[in-house]
Write an enzyme that holds these catalytic residues in place. Structure first.
Site, PDB file in Angstrom:
ATOM      1  N   HIS A  12       0.821  -1.222   0.000  1.00  0.00           N
ATOM      2  CA  HIS A  12       0.000   0.000   0.000  1.00  0.00           C
ATOM      3  C   HIS A  12       0.857   1.277   0.000  1.00  0.00           C
ATOM      4  O   HIS A  12       0.468   2.288   0.582  1.00  0.00           O
ATOM      5  CB  HIS A  12      -0.993  -0.033   1.176  1.00  0.00           C
ATOM      6  N   HIS A  59      -0.969   4.770   9.830  1.00  0.00           N
ATOM      7  CA  HIS A  59       0.426   5.219   9.972  1.00  0.00           C
ATOM      8  C   HIS A  59       0.469   6.507  10.785  1.00  0.00           C
ATOM      9  O   HIS A  59       0.865   7.565  10.289  1.00  0.00           O
ATOM     10  CB  HIS A  59       1.064   5.430   8.605  1.00  0.00           C
ATOM     11  N   GLU A 244       4.663  -5.279   8.347  1.00  0.00           N
ATOM     12  CA  GLU A 244       3.286  -5.094   7.846  1.00  0.00           C
ATOM     13  C   GLU A 244       2.719  -6.379   7.240  1.00  0.00           C
ATOM     14  O   GLU A 244       1.503  -6.563   7.167  1.00  0.00           O
ATOM     15  CB  GLU A 244       3.240  -3.970   6.797  1.00  0.00           C
TER      16      GLU A 244
END
Ligand code: DHB
Ligand code: FE
Length: 288
Positions: A12, A59, A244
């Site tokens: 992403h 984030h 992640e």
């Protein structure tokens, strides 16, 4: 009853969203990356779900060090696009599915997972870049994403982070929850983030192609064994932000072969370096 029809896995990287928003997708740097998603966009049009459970990490945009939920499920009717410092991305707001989200919350919490429920949250590149990659450009006001989205934000930013094993088990609990929902919805689970990347420090720019490819092989063929890999291996081998990738195990744990169904069909596999200073990986698996 609802059922999980497919799972999608993708990095992403925020620069991918910026490339789309700034009209740079045909530049030589970006063209090979977007070529890897051409099949996926056709596939999504042909296999449109009623709801996407989109696993991603925030984030430090919706959450901060003030509040660090390990697993935060979005139960809202809608989500605004986060301003990550340059204004919100020019993409449509995200419509939620409070009824299915509430049902998943009930089922998964009764199944012993401690979820945080979030009724207001802005969503950052972790959620919007996968939508953009899979759906193509959408006008921010006249466009729309193909279906409602239930965000599941996982803390992989501030230690301690959840283990791959816990993520895999959460995926299994989500599948059980979906299959108990009393409406014939087609649900996809998307796992996002990764692949190898380290954004700061002396190892910044670390890419481990062999480790990434092996992760993809094992995610397809032996996800339960892959889920035993400890978090430190992700960080050592794939870089600090490579952690992640544990989120992909949530989507994989939601596939039916994990609990006695047939192996999923591999519809698409793609790997590309570089995007920003990271590797990009992408899979589509369909339940049979
Ligand atoms: C970058 C940030 C991310 O959150 C990510 O998953 C990959 C790359 C970046 O800043 O380049
Ligand atoms: Fe990220």
């Amino acid at each position: 009853m609802a059922r999980i029809t497919a799972s999608v896995y993708t990095s992403h990287v925020p620069a991918i969203g910026a490339a789309m928003d700034l009209g740079k997708t045909h530049e030589p740097y970006w063209q090979p990356l977007f070529a890897g998603y051409e099949f996926s966009r056709r596939w999504l049009r042909d296999n449109r779900p009623d709801v996407i459970v989109l696993v991603y990490n925030d984030h430090a945009n919706a959450f901060s060090l003030d509040l660090i939920p390990t697993f935060a499920l979005g139960t809202a009717a809608g989500y605004a696009i986060a301003d990550e410092g340059w204004g919100p991305r020019p993409v449509p707001a995200v419509q939620g599915h409070p009824d299915l989200a509430g049902h998943i919350a009930h089922s998964v919490i009764q199944d012993d997972f401690d979820l945080t429920l979030v009724n207001r949250m802005d969503v950052d590149h972790g959620l919007t870049v996968p939508l953009s990659l899979m759906c193509g450009e959408q006008h921010p006001t006249t466009g729309a994403w193909p279906c409602p989205v239930i965000p599941l934000a996982v803390n992989v930013v501030q230690y301690p982070v959840p283990s791959g094993r816990r993520c895999f088990e959460l995926g299994r609990a989500i599948r059980r929850a979906v299959e108990r929902y009393d409406e014939p919805l087609k649900v996809q689970v998307w796992g996002t983030g990764g692949m190898s990347h380290q954004l700061q420090g002396p190892r910044a720019g670390l890419i481990n192609k062999a480790w990434d490819q092996r992760f993809l092989d094992r995610l397809i063929a032996e996800p339960e064994a892959l889920a035993q890999v400890p978090h430190i291996d992700y960080v050592t081998e794939a870089g600090s932000e490579g952690i992640e990738l544990v989120m992909w195990l949530i989507a994989r744990g939601a596939m039916s072969d994990v609990d006695g169904g047939l192996p999923p069909l591999l519809k698409h596999r793609f790997y590309h370096v570089p995007a920003s200073n990271t590797a990009v990986g992408h899979l589509i698996l369909e339940n049979t």
